[in-house]
Write an enzyme that holds these catalytic residues in place. Structure first.
Site: not given
Ligand code: APR
Ligand code: PHB
Length: 401
Positions: A72, A201, A293, A297, A385
């Site tokens: 991704h 998200y 979560p 990580k 990220y």
């Protein structure tokens, strides 16, 4: 029995450490409390930093990940039912690999089975690291009613948050930090086509939602729920209805629903226990730290801890050079705290808190707009990220080593 390193815990951290050490000729044994089937039944996170994916390839366990995983280059953030994309590749030149933790664990088991170099003891009861402050530590355990002792040079505590190893470090030596969040995540796995080709998200005034996936026919969704709720109180239909309310309108409309094949509620906490070494005991992964979560990580920190720990243990066992183990705790904690901060920041920005006011909701939505409108903000988010570099030099370490 005598080995170089006794590893307590056969989750991702313990198995990867066993793999890295055994490939360097370091003798290890893994002591796992549960059965292999139980370990492989756990449904956990699904996003690997690029460095984690590289680490698995270097460990010779990346082939299936590269065949079946999904690269991704970005992810979506949404607020008030409208989403925007953060382009990781454009912002920092890195991607992530979407590949379930269960599959990583399975690949590690398969590789260790094929090599035959490591003994993995399942259903090991009452594992106890002992004499860790001496140069002759050992670990005792019971298996099928028979007591065993393993003499070793070092003990690796990879036994997760509820393990025994962290507690073996004297309380007056440990410094612990914790934040427990007033909500949990209700997660559903369903044999449906993912609603989006990248993760979403979503901040919503009803609560956070996340759309993820495992493959083209296996979706993973989460919604924020009050911390005291029971999974039995959520029917599949109620879950899908709430998820639709919180996702961006176009995704909600396109959502394919179906029966849950797994449904569970996980609490959210941030936790760090320092130091990650005491005598000849080293902690790695959830044994030392827990992240919510939201930042994906947990598994990635376990992998970075293990990289550092394996490097240090190989150095001291093969070359009698203690530098790597001497800096292990400071080096790992530097990266841990950066991930702890990122996970706290993502959680604070994306979730609805019980005492939240309309002002707080506005401020969260403005924070998301700042990311949407600023390349610098997107770069800062994308860098963490997708995974910070492992070797940033040691000069930045706060602890003189
Ligand atoms: N003795 C032996 N084994 C133990 C003991 C014990 N006393 N206590 C726990 N274990 C085992 C657990 O059964 C588990 O298999 O240690 C293992 C720890 O694995 P994880 O909890 O998965 O932790 P870790 O390997 O650090 O991986 C971190 O897993 O929990 C997720 O979100 C977390 O993605 C992150 C990743
Ligand atoms: C998942 O796919 O399970 C997942 C993905 C991203 C997260 C958390 C969980 O931040």
């Amino acid at each position: 029995m005598k080995v170089d390193v006794a590893i307590v815990g056969g989750g991702p951290a313990g198995l990867l450490l066993a793999r890295l050490l055994s490939r360097a000729g370091v003798e290890t044994v893994v002591l796992e409390r549960r059965s292999r089937d139980y370990v492989l039944s756990r449904i956990r996170a699904g996003v690997l930093e690029w460095g984690s994916a590289e680490t698995l390839r270097q460990a010779g366990v990346g082939d299936r990940m590269d065949r079946e995983g999904y690269v991704h280059d970005g992810a979506y953030l949404a607020a008030a039912n409208t989403a925007f994309r953060v382009d990781f590749m454009k912002a920092c030149g890195r991607s992530v690999m979407v590949y379930g933790q269960t599959e990583v664990t399975r690949d590690l088991y398969d590789a260790l089975d094929r090599s035959g170099a490591v003994s993995i003891v399942h259903e090991a009861e009452d594992v106890r690291p002992q004499d860790i402050e001496t140069e002759k530590p050992f670990v005792t355990y019971r298996k099928d009613g028979v007591d065993h002792r393993i003499d070793c040079q070092f003990v690796a505590g990879c036994d997760g948050f509820h393990g025994v190893c962290r507690q073996t470090i004297p309380q007056d030596v440990r410094k612990e930090y914790e934040r427990v969040y007033p909500f949990g995540w209700l997660g559903v796995l369903s044999r449906t086509e993912p609603v989006s080709d990248e993760l979403i998200y979503a901040n919503h005034e009803r609560g956070f939602a996340l759309a993820s996936m495992r493959n083209a026919n296996l979706s993973r969704y989460y919604i924020q729920v009050p911390v005291n709720q029971k999974v039995e109180s959520w029917s599949d239909d109620a879950f899908w209805d709430e998820l639709r309310r919180r996702l961006p309108a176009d995704s909600a409309e396109a959502l394919e629903t179906g029966p849950s094949v797994e449904k569970s509620i996980a609490p959210l906490r941030s936790f760090v226990s320092e130091p990650m070494r005491h005598g000849r005991l080293f902690l790695a992964g959830d044994a030392s730290h827990i992240v919510p979560p939201t930042g994906a990580k947990g598994l990635n920190l376990a992998i970075s801890d293990v990289r550092y720990l394996a490097e240090g243990l190989i150095q001291v066992i093969k070359d009698k050079d203690e530098h790597g183990i001497d800096i292990y705790s400071a080096r790992a904690l530097d990266r841990v705290w950066r991930a702890i901060h990122f996970s706290w920041w993502m959680t604070s920005m994306m979730h609805r808190f019980p005492d939240q006011t309309p002002f707080d909701q506005q401020v969260q939505e403005v924070e998301l707009k700042r990311i949407r409108d600023s390349e610098a903000a997107q770069t800062l988010m994308a860098e963490t990220y997708t995974g910070l570099p492992y070797d940033r030099g040691l000069q930045h370490l706060d602890t003189q080593v």
